[in-house]
Design a protein around this motif. Structure first.
Motif, PDB file in Angstrom:
ATOM      1  N   VAL A   5       0.858  -1.181   0.000  1.00 29.27           N
ATOM      2  CA  VAL A   5       0.000   0.000   0.000  1.00 29.27           C
ATOM      3  C   VAL A   5       0.898   1.235   0.000  1.00 29.27           C
ATOM      4  O   VAL A   5       1.970   1.237   0.606  1.00 29.27           O
ATOM      5  CB  VAL A   5      -0.960  -0.014   1.222  1.00 29.27           C
ATOM      6  CG1 VAL A   5      -0.191   0.128   2.524  1.00 29.27           C
ATOM      7  CG2 VAL A   5      -2.021   1.065   1.095  1.00 29.27           C
TER       8      VAL A   5
ATOM      9  N   SER B 129      -6.027  -1.604  -6.697  1.00 29.24           N
ATOM     10  CA  SER B 129      -7.166  -0.747  -6.384  1.00 29.24           C
ATOM     11  C   SER B 129      -7.355   0.317  -7.454  1.00 29.24           C
ATOM     12  O   SER B 129      -6.413   0.703  -8.163  1.00 29.24           O
ATOM     13  CB  SER B 129      -6.973  -0.086  -5.020  1.00 29.24           C
ATOM     14  OG  SER B 129      -5.828   0.751  -5.027  1.00 29.24           O
TER      15      SER B 129
ATOM     16  N   CYS C 129      -3.146   0.494  -3.727  1.00 33.44           N
ATOM     17  CA  CYS C 129      -3.008  -0.813  -3.090  1.00 33.44           C
ATOM     18  C   CYS C 129      -2.864  -1.912  -4.128  1.00 33.44           C
ATOM     19  O   CYS C 129      -3.542  -1.893  -5.160  1.00 33.44           O
ATOM     20  CB  CYS C 129      -4.218  -1.089  -2.185  1.00 33.44           C
ATOM     21  SG  CYS C 129      -4.099  -2.629  -1.256  1.00 33.44           S
TER      22      CYS C 129
ATOM     23  N   TYR D  57      -8.556  -4.302   1.535  1.00 33.60           N
ATOM     24  CA  TYR D  57      -8.556  -2.881   1.173  1.00 33.60           C
ATOM     25  C   TYR D  57      -9.985  -2.387   1.072  1.00 33.60           C
ATOM     26  O   TYR D  57     -10.819  -2.966   0.366  1.00 33.60           O
ATOM     27  CB  TYR D  57      -7.836  -2.649  -0.153  1.00 33.60           C
ATOM     28  CG  TYR D  57      -7.594  -1.178  -0.438  1.00 33.60           C
ATOM     29  CD1 TYR D  57      -6.682  -0.461   0.316  1.00 33.60           C
ATOM     30  CD2 TYR D  57      -8.272  -0.517  -1.457  1.00 33.60           C
ATOM     31  CE1 TYR D  57      -6.451   0.888   0.072  1.00 33.60           C
ATOM     32  CE2 TYR D  57      -8.046   0.824  -1.719  1.00 33.60           C
ATOM     33  CZ  TYR D  57      -7.134   1.522  -0.936  1.00 33.60           C
ATOM     34  OH  TYR D  57      -6.915   2.861  -1.186  1.00 33.60           O
TER      35      TYR D  57
ATOM     36  N   SER E  32     -12.065   0.246  -0.403  1.00 32.08           N
ATOM     37  CA  SER E  32     -11.977   1.243  -1.474  1.00 32.08           C
ATOM     38  C   SER E  32     -12.751   2.505  -1.147  1.00 32.08           C
ATOM     39  O   SER E  32     -12.407   3.582  -1.638  1.00 32.08           O
ATOM     40  CB  SER E  32     -12.496   0.633  -2.791  1.00 32.08           C
ATOM     41  OG  SER E  32     -11.690  -0.447  -3.195  1.00 32.08           O
TER      42      SER E  32
ATOM     43  N   GLU F 228     -10.481   4.234   1.370  1.00 33.52           N
ATOM     44  CA  GLU F 228      -9.080   4.205   0.965  1.00 33.52           C
ATOM     45  C   GLU F 228      -8.209   3.819   2.159  1.00 33.52           C
ATOM     46  O   GLU F 228      -7.244   4.492   2.517  1.00 33.52           O
ATOM     47  CB  GLU F 228      -8.646   5.548   0.380  1.00 33.52           C
ATOM     48  CG  GLU F 228      -9.400   5.912  -0.891  1.00 33.52           C
ATOM     49  CD  GLU F 228      -8.920   7.216  -1.491  1.00 33.52           C
ATOM     50  OE1 GLU F 228      -8.196   7.963  -0.796  1.00 33.52           O
ATOM     51  OE2 GLU F 228      -9.249   7.489  -2.653  1.00 33.52           O
TER      52      GLU F 228
ATOM     53  N   LEU G  26      -6.488   0.372   4.430  1.00 35.66           N
ATOM     54  CA  LEU G  26      -6.100  -1.030   4.453  1.00 35.66           C
ATOM     55  C   LEU G  26      -6.325  -1.601   5.844  1.00 35.66           C
ATOM     56  O   LEU G  26      -5.950  -0.987   6.850  1.00 35.66           O
ATOM     57  CB  LEU G  26      -4.623  -1.180   4.080  1.00 35.66           C
ATOM     58  CG  LEU G  26      -4.055  -2.601   4.111  1.00 35.66           C
ATOM     59  CD1 LEU G  26      -4.607  -3.429   2.953  1.00 35.66           C
ATOM     60  CD2 LEU G  26      -2.534  -2.582   4.092  1.00 35.66           C
TER      61      LEU G  26
END
Length: 578
Positions: free
Chosen positions: A8, A35, A40, A110, A112, A115, A117
Motif C-alpha cells: 500500500v 485498487s 493498493c 482494502y 476502497s 481508501e 487497508l
C-alpha cells in the motif's frame, strides 16, 4: 492453501514500491489485484465483496465460517469458501467481524470507500503476518522471505536467536519508524490510513480487557465434564471443515485425545498418520498402532529411512522462513505426510502449554516463591540444586512468571552473548492481559514467550513449504480462555486435568507409562553425514560480520567435544543459512 502478499502506498501509485513474489510459490500475473485509486496491490487469490467495497487476501482456515454466514444478511454466495464469508462479513460489519471468527487466519483487506487497508492476525498467532515499512508505504506478506530486506537482521534479532533459539514478536504494533522486516503481533487488527495516524487495536484479549478471573466451577467432576464438552466441540469444528482431514498420531496423550474424539464423530472413516523417523523406539511405534485399532481409525504408518531424512534436512534448512533452532522434525513429518496426498492434518501443539505438560508448570511455583529472598541467597540456593537452571535465570530484569518462563527456554546467557560479540539481550515484553491466577500466568508465558514465536512459526512455515496445512485444535481461542481461567486447584503438572477428562477414550493401561520423548539424532548427524553442510554454513557466518569468528570456531569445537548441546550449535548453522 493460500498465502498472501501486498503493498500500500499513500503518496502515489503503488508501482513505486518493490512488489516481490511469495517465497513458496508466488502468484502469477493473473492472480493480482490493484485498487482503482492505484494505492493498493494485493496478490494470491484476491476476492472482492459483492458490493465491490472490500478486496481481501487471506491465509488460514476459519473453522466456524458456516455459522458466521448464517448471521449475515447475504444470500448470493458464489461458493463455500471461508474467504468469501470473511470478505462479505467485512462488507457488512467491518473489522468487528474478527470477534466472531474461530480458527487461524491472517488477512489484508482494502476498503476502497475509505481508501484504508485493514490488516489482522488471529488471536494466538497461528498464522504469521510480516510487515516492512518503506518511506513510500508498507509491504506485507504471510512469509518473511517474501519481503525485501528479509536477509538482513538487526543485532538484537541475532541476540534473540542465540539466547532463545528464535527471534521475538513485538508486543505492540511496529509503526513506520521500524526499518526491519517484523512480525505483526497476534490478536490485533490495524487500520492503515493515508491521511491520519494508523489505528492498531488489540481485539484479544478483549478490549476493554476484563479480569480473567476463575470460572465459576466448584467441583473437579464439573471441571472435567466442562473441559471434555469443549474439546468435543472444538474437534467437531475441525473435523467437519471443508476437505479431508487426518490426525498426526504419536504415542502421547494429546494427539491420542484428538484421534479418539474425531473417530467418535466419524466412526470408521477418520484417518490417522504416524511418521516413524530415524531413531524412534519400537514402543513409540506400537502405541499409536494400538490406539488407532482401539478407536477404529484408518491408520497409516509412514517410515522415513535415514538416508531420506538426511537428504531432506538441507531442504528443510533452506525452507526456513525465520531463524529458529527447531522445525526440522516438523519439516520431515510434513514432507512425509504430504507425499501421501494428505493436505490437512490435525496437530496437538498447544496442549502441553495449557494443561501442564511443560517444565515451567512444574518449576514455576518453587521459583516464584524465591522472589522474597535476597538475590545472592536466591542464586546460591538455585545453583546448589541445579547449576544449569542457575545459568538460565541469571540476570533476569524482573523475578516474575513472564521472565521466569522465558528464562527456562534460554539457551545462552549474558556471558555467551558478550563473547559472541552481539548486543546485550533485551528481554521480550508480554502482550497485555489481566489473568488473575498463577497457573494462567505460567501458561501465558509458555504460549507467547515460546510457542508463538517459535513452535507456531515452525509449524506453519515448515508445513506450508511441504504444501500441508496444519490445524491446531488445542489453540482454539475459546478453549485457551477456558484453560487460562480454569480454577487452578483442578490443574496439576503432568496434564492431570486433561488426562482425567479423557481417560475413558484410551485402552486400559495405555497411559500408565512415562510421557514419551523423542528428538532427531542431530548430534551424531551434525558430527557425521551433515558435517560438511554445517561447516559450510558456519564459514558463511564467520564472514558475515554478525558474530566473532573465533567464538564461532570455539563453539563448534565445544560441540564436537560433547560440551555444547546440539541445538546451540545448530542455531549457528541456521544463522549461517540466513
Amino acid at each position: 492453501m493460500a498465502g498472501l502478499i501486498g503493498a500500500v502506498h499513500w503518496q502515489g501509485a503503488v508501482d513505486t514500491l518493490p512488489l516481490p513474489s511469495l517465497w513458496h510459490g508466488g502468484p502469477d500475473a493473473n492472480d493480482t489485484w490493484r485498487s482503482g485509486d492505484g494505492r493498493c496491490w494485493l496478490a494470491h487469490q484476491p476476492i472482492t465483496s459483492h458490493c465491490g467495497r472490500f478486496t481481501l487476501v487471506f491465509s488460514g482456515a476459519i473453522t466456524n465460517h458456516h455459522q458466521v454466514r448464517q448471521g449475515l444478511r447475504f444470500q448470493a454466495w458464489r461458493g463455500p469458501s471461508d474467504r468469501e464469508t470473511l470478505v462479505e462479513g467485512l462488507a457488512q460489519r467491518g473489522p468487528a467481524i474478527v470477534l466472531e471468527l474461530r480458527g487461524m487466519f491472517a488477512f489484508a483487506a482494502y476498503d476502497s470507500e475509505k481508501e484504508q487497508l485493514l490488516l489482522a492476525r488471529d488471536r494466538l498467532g497461528i498464522k504469521p503476518l510480516y510487515l516492512r515499512w518503506h518511506p513510500q508505504g508498507l509491504l506485507f506478506a504471510s512469509t518473511r522471505r517474501a519481503l525485501p530486506g528479509a536477509d538482513r537482521f538487526d543485532r538484537q534479532s541475532i541476540s534473540q536467536v542465540l539466547a532463545f533459539g528464535h527471534d521475538r514478536t513485538p508486543a505492540s504494533f511496529p509503526g513506520p519508524d521500524t526499518t526491519a522486516v517484523v512480525s505483526m503481533p497476534a490478536g490485533m487488527v490495524v487500520r492503515i490510513n493515508h491521511s491520519r495516524p494508523h489505528n492498531p487495536v488489540r481485539y484479544w484479549p478483549p478490549q476493554p480487557r476484563p479480569d480473567w478471573t476463575p470460572l465459576p466451577i466448584r467441583s473437579g467432576h464439573r471441571a472435567r465434564t466442562f473441559l471434555r464438552q469443549q474439546l468435543e466441540e472444538v474437534v467437531a469444528q475441525h473435523v467437519n471443515a471443508d476437505g479431508a482431514v487426518a490426525c498426526l498420531l504419536s504415542a502421547g496423550l494429546n494427539s491420542g485425545i484428538l484421534t479418539a474424539l474425531a473417530c467418535r464423530l466419524q466412526p470408521g472413516a477418520f484417518s490417522t498418520v504416524t511418521v516413524v523417523l530415524p531413531g524412534v523406539r519400537k514402543a513409540e511405534r506400537d502405541q499409536p498402532r494400538r490406539l488407532a485399532e482401539h478407536c477404529g481409525s484408518q491408520h497409516h504408518e509412514i517410515g522415513v529411512q535415514e538416508q531420506d531424512a538426511l537428504a531432506w534436512v538441507e531442504r528443510g534448512l533452506a525452507a526456513l522462513d525465520v531463524p529458529t533452532a527447531g522445525g526440522l522434525s516438523t519439516y520431515l513429518i510434513s514432507r512425509a505426510v504430504a507425499a501421501q496426498g494428505i493436505n490437512v492434518a490435525l496437530s496437538a501443539v498447544g496442549a502441553d502449554e495449557l494443561f501442564g505438560g511443560t517444565a515451567a508448570h512444574r518449576l514455576m511455583p518453587w521459583l516464584h516463591a524465591l522472589r522474597w529472598l535476597p538475590a545472592p541467597w536466591r542464586h546460591q540456593l538455585i545453583r546448589a540444586c541445579s547449576p544449569d537452571l542457575a545459568r538460565k535465570v541469571a540476570g533476569l530484569p524482573r523475578w516474575d512468571r513472564w521472565h521466569l518462563g522465558l528464562a527456562l527456554q534460554r539457551q545462552a546467557g549474558d556471558a555467551d552473548l558478550a563473547a559472541a560479540g552481539v548486543d546485550p539481550l533485551q528481554w521480550p515484553q508480554s502482550a497485555p492481559q489481566r489473568i488473575t491466577q498463577a497457573w494462567g500466568h505460567t501458561s501465558w508465558a509458555e504460549l507467547f514467550g515460546s510457542t508463538e514465536p517459535m513452535r507456531l512459526r515452525d509449524a506453519d512455515g515448515m508445513a506450508t513449504a511441504c504444501a500441508l496445512e496444519l490445524r491446531l485444535p488445542f489453540l482454539d481461542h475459546r478453549l485457551v480462555e477456558i484453560a487460562l481461567r480454569m480454577p487452578q486447584r483442578f490443574q496439576r503438572p503432568g496434564q492431570r486435568l486433561l488426562r482425567d477428562a479423557c481417560i475413558d477414550l484410551f485402552p486400559t493401561g495405555y497411559l500408565d507409562r512415562p510421557k514419551p520423548g523423542y528428538s532427531l539424532p542431530m548430534a551424531s548427524w551434525m558430527g557425521g553425514p551433515l558435517r560438511d553442510l554445517c561447516q559450510g554454513r558456519l564459514e558463511t557466518l564467520e564472514h558475515s560480520g554478525w558474530l566473532d569468528p573465533l567464538w564461532i570456531s570455539r563453539q563448534w569445537r565445544a560441540f564436537e567435544a560433547g560440551q555444547l548441546p546440539w541445538p546451540r550449535a545448530w542455531s549457528l548453522v541456521v544463522l549461517g543459512e540466513f
